[in-house]
Design an enzyme around this catalytic site. Structure first.
Site, mmCIF file in Angstrom:
data_model
loop_
_atom_site.group_PDB
_atom_site.id
_atom_site.type_symbol
_atom_site.label_atom_id
_atom_site.label_comp_id
_atom_site.label_asym_id
_atom_site.label_seq_id
_atom_site.Cartn_x
_atom_site.Cartn_y
_atom_site.Cartn_z
ATOM 1 C CG HIS A 98 1.936 -0.692 2.614
ATOM 2 N ND1 HIS A 98 2.742 -0.592 1.501
ATOM 3 C CD2 HIS A 98 2.574 -1.536 3.461
ATOM 4 C CE1 HIS A 98 3.807 -1.354 1.661
ATOM 5 N NE2 HIS A 98 3.734 -1.928 2.853
ATOM 6 C CG HIS A 100 2.539 -2.748 8.055
ATOM 7 N ND1 HIS A 100 2.441 -4.039 7.601
ATOM 8 C CD2 HIS A 100 3.439 -2.132 7.234
ATOM 9 C CE1 HIS A 100 3.255 -4.214 6.559
ATOM 10 N NE2 HIS A 100 3.873 -3.063 6.315
#
Ligand code: 5GP
Ligand code: ZN
Length: 135
Positions: A98, A100
């Site tokens: 992922h 951010h």
């Protein structure tokens, strides 16, 4: 249900406040934001982190750019921190790659203000979601 939290979000088995999607990635609000509008972009496929497969960066790149534009235009962010943790000792807690996207504002600039979550950044995530997805 998938043993991976973010695969379960991709599959819709775990709810998320989604603000972006395309054929290879989705973007949704972080449940515990550092700053207002903190969003995660993840590939739809399971990849542990960003160091194992270079092509996964291409899959999330359009979402990174679109969400950066979104938080600037809708929330008045004047900058963004774009970062990805890889490995437990980096601080990675969810082992599905992922990125951010952390919106930043002129009244609280710089790397020092990145190390603590803003008090109040998690308030009214539903209202924030509506603001980012309306129209
Ligand atoms: P990491 O430390 O792995 O780089 O970041 C994981 C992020 O996922 C954290 O910022 C955390 O707040 C977020 N997170 C953990 N569980 C959930 C969840 O169930 N939903 C959402 N939207 N974010 C989550
Ligand atoms: Zn996964």
């Amino acid at each position: 249900m998938s043993p991976c939290l973010f695969c379960s979000i991709v599959d819709g088995e775990v709810p998320s406040r989604m603000v972006y999607e395309d054929e290879s990635s989705i973007g949704f609000l972080d449940i515990s934001p550092f700053h207002r509008g903190h969003t995660l972009v993840i590939p739809r496929r399971h990849v542990v982190d960003g160091t194992v497969d270079p092509s996964v960066w291409t899959e999330v790149a359009p979402g990174i750019v679109a969400i950066s534009d979104l938080v600037k235009s809708r929330l008045g962010a004047t900058g963004v921190n774009i970062l990805s943790n890889a490995g437990a000792d980096s601080g990675q807690a969810v082992f599905h790659f992922h990125v951010h996207i952390i919106p930043r504002y002129a009244d609280n600039p710089g790397m020092g203000a990145l190390s603590h979550r803003d008090p109040g950044a998690a308030e009214d995530l539903d209202g924030l979601h509506a603001l980012l997805t309306s129209g």
